[in-house]
Design a protein around this motif. Structure first.
Motif, short mmCIF file in Angstrom:
data_model
loop_
_atom_site.label_atom_id
_atom_site.label_comp_id
_atom_site.label_asym_id
_atom_site.label_seq_id
_atom_site.Cartn_x
_atom_site.Cartn_y
_atom_site.Cartn_z
N GLY A 1 0.81 -1.21 0.00
CA GLY A 1 0.00 0.00 0.00
C GLY A 1 0.84 1.26 0.00
O GLY A 1 1.98 1.28 -0.49
N LEU A 2 0.26 2.33 0.55
CA LEU A 2 0.95 3.62 0.64
C LEU A 2 1.58 3.76 2.01
O LEU A 2 0.97 3.45 3.03
N ALA B 1 4.53 4.19 -2.68
CA ALA B 1 3.76 2.96 -2.89
C ALA B 1 4.71 1.78 -2.85
O ALA B 1 5.74 1.79 -3.54
N ILE B 2 4.40 0.80 -2.01
CA ILE B 2 5.24 -0.39 -1.88
C ILE B 2 4.36 -1.61 -2.03
O ILE B 2 3.32 -1.71 -1.38
N CYS C 1 8.24 -0.81 -5.89
CA CYS C 1 7.86 0.42 -5.20
C CYS C 1 7.86 1.57 -6.19
O CYS C 1 8.39 1.46 -7.29
N GLY C 2 7.25 2.66 -5.80
CA GLY C 2 7.24 3.83 -6.67
C GLY C 2 6.65 5.03 -5.96
O GLY C 2 5.95 4.90 -4.96
N ARG C 3 6.95 6.20 -6.50
CA ARG C 3 6.38 7.44 -5.99
C ARG C 3 4.93 7.57 -6.46
O ARG C 3 4.61 7.14 -7.58
N VAL C 4 4.07 8.14 -5.62
CA VAL C 4 2.73 8.49 -6.07
C VAL C 4 2.85 9.82 -6.81
O VAL C 4 2.93 10.87 -6.19
#
Lengths: 401, 401
Positions: free
Chosen positions: B242-243, B252-253, B319-322
């Protein structure tokens, strides 16, 4: 709703697809091709198969999650890491029209099937692939999943309540959208092949599909250099529009212009509100949204959702119930459209799945094949390549199939 | 990122599309066809045209919302209510491969082009149509809009925070999904036509497209007879997922299995948590989600999003940035994938639009035509039908074109 298993060929009859994909994004794409008559051969690892076979809700030993994405396919087991497995894959590709894969970029090349080799060895083959971020660029090798793609595409950032955090869509929307894009791209390439004889490499990425769906939100950002605000269920530019509270649930009402707003207010016996300067035009209604929302809910809460749906539809106002999944699949319209099908899985019983969203008059989609057991068609398919039962026994004993 | 205007033909080169659609669902579909080389002729009402021409953010007199959905088309004005307009439409269809429309069911039939007539008069024509609920069933004549389709398909009901109301996706997802389905269906029908010479009637509906995307949420409902709970950004079956809150924003993972969870905890220096019975396996972690969330955020909040993205990607954790839309279009990966293009609109300047989600190696999509002005190609196209300038002047004076 019972589905028929017709023998009439679909639009893609005669197209053979070698399907190396697993999980969601690839299998949903190849299922679309199979629904429309393509002969889809799902290649799975011996003994294990697609990981989704063991995930989600299991009934009578079968995953209903897997069933959602794998009807209309035949299953062949093949160890693609073994030399013999690679040789068999190459022989399968000689008789195929389409290859679909959703490995990370470069994995297929390591099996000896880089793009140049594919184009040279199988000049009529259409290769379709899905990856996370695209096959070029700095993130090409990153692992990608739907949740990450929703976050990085900007899609999550525009969703959610005005006062809350960015919100994903619950279905794995980036996987599903990428599947649709790839199914389109593969068919477009087949149209070209019919004219030129040439195959193609078609590719789509989870992130790119969602970016292309940003539509007017992207336009708003490009034009204003401002990040579009999250507005929950409210429309960013129109009011009234959104969810309203009836006595027994929520009703979605979406008048998209002044004519429809008048119809709505008339149907609610509130037409006099248009004489109130706070609500006289859309700009004023946006400025006084909360006051108007309270007035509207005060009337709407007095009757049931069904009453409003009937009343407002008769008045020409776009509206609908917010269906939960039980209501969706019980809806007479959804049933008339056969959007719930049942697959006869023999001893495992009948498995419901969602129906065909693309209807065709002359060559309609159909249930041609039930959901295959792992390796159910291995002998049949390799027999077609001329392999004898004893050869297949040897391959089986060695774990190649 | 500047786009080129190549002359190399796309996959659908040679396919002529008569496009009667307006607003979003149809125009996005025909733009996909145009992006891949089809010759799309957008038929618009004289003097007014597609209502979206006047909506959204206007820059130098042009709507950037309209631009998002109408590149790679030519515009022809024609009054389809007039007898002469209908005659000209029939002549256009004689030279066309595809007709696309998104009228309400029955409108085209009232113009004299019911399905039987279309199939008989133009046996090679592929007719594509989008409507709200499908052309059969009790709701066939209801007005439909994206918000209503999101509500009635069940899609909205599964989205949103656990403690909040059902939540739409902000982009008009039912319009976009229906567009993709129709583009796929049209191309599948063209594949069949290449083999059989036969045209087709292809149809998709806003609701049906979203129902087909419910995927494992539908499977869960079918298998358990329980309505899937709304879970916001949490995964219904996995944790952690989730966040999470870093010092300067959200990250976000999405570890999808135990191996990745171990990698995540190791990267956070929290591997010892797996020895804690509360967190030892996924079932325990789901049961103690809030406790684990607090521990994870306690570590993650100590560093910046960018630090975590780099650190976790190196550790093999998805993972990533929102991203907000500025971050999306500034992202080097998005730029490498050319997901922002610019169209040279001459005096109106350069207009940015989202790029092509479907990439092709041999016959790539391209910007062939800028966004057309209303009726820009009327004389050119009707001239091809043999009409003289003076005949066209008469039609213009009478409001037919």
């Amino acid at each position: 709703m019972e589905a028929s298993f017709p023998s009439a060929p679909g639009s893609l009859a005669g197209i053979r697809v070698i399907d190396l994909t697993r999980v969601i994004s690839g299998p949903f794409c190849t299922q679309m091709l199979g629904d429309h008559g393509a002969d889809v051969i799902k290649v799975e690892s011996p003994g294990k198969g697609d990981v989704v076979r063991g995930q989600g809700n299991m009934v009578n030993g079968e995953s209903w999650y897997f069933a959602q994405f794998n009807r209309n396919k035949r299953s062949l087991t093949l160890d693609l890491r073994s030399d013999e497995g690679k040789q068999i894959l190459n022989r399968l590709l000689e008789g195929a029209d389409v290859l679909v894969e959703n490995f990370r970029p470069g994995v297929l090349a390591k099996m000896g099937l880089d793009d140049d080799t594919l184009r040279e060895r199988f000049p009529r083959l259409v290769v379709g692939r899905i990856n996370g971020f695209g096959a070029t660029g700095p993130y090409r090798d990153r692992p990608a999943y739907d949740f990450i793609a929703q976050a990085m595409s900007g899609f999550m950032g525009v969703n959610g309540p005005a006062d809350g955090e960015p919100m994903r869509a619950a279905p794995p929307i980036s996987d599903m959208v990428a599947s649709q894009n790839l199914a389109f791209g593969i068919c477009a390439a087949l149209v070209r092949r019919a004219a030129t004889g040439q195959g193609e490499i078609v590719e789509t990425a989870l992130t790119n599909g969602l970016i292309a769906m940003l539509g007017y939100l992207a336009a708003e950002y490009f034009a204003t250099d401002q990040i579009p605000a999250r507005t929950g269920n409210d429309h960013p530019m129109l009011y009234p529009y959104g969810l309203f509270k009836a006595s027994d649930g929520e009703v979605a009402i979406a008048p998209s212009n002044d004519t429809m707003v008048s119809r709505l207010l008339k149907a609610l016996d509130l037409l006099y509100l248009l004489d109130d300067p706070r609500f006289a035009d859309n700009a004023q209604r946006m400025a006084n949204r909360e006051a108007l929302r309270e007035i509207l809910n005060g009337v709407i809460e007095q009757r049931r959702v069904d009453d409003w749906i009937e009343h407002l539809n008769r008045a020409g106002v776009p509206c609908g119930r917010v269906h939960d999944l039980r209501e969706t699949f019980a809806d007479p319209q959804v049933q008339a459209q056969q959007m719930r099908l049942e697959i006869d899985q023999g001893d495992a019983g009948r498995v419901p799945v969602t129906g065909f969203p693309v209807k065709m008059r002359e060559a309609p989609p159909a249930l041609y094949h039930r959901v295959p057991r792992l390796g159910e068609h291995t002998r049949e398919l390799l027999g077609e390549l001329g392999m004898t039962p004893s050869e297949l026994d040897v391959l089986l004993a060695r774990g190649v199939i």
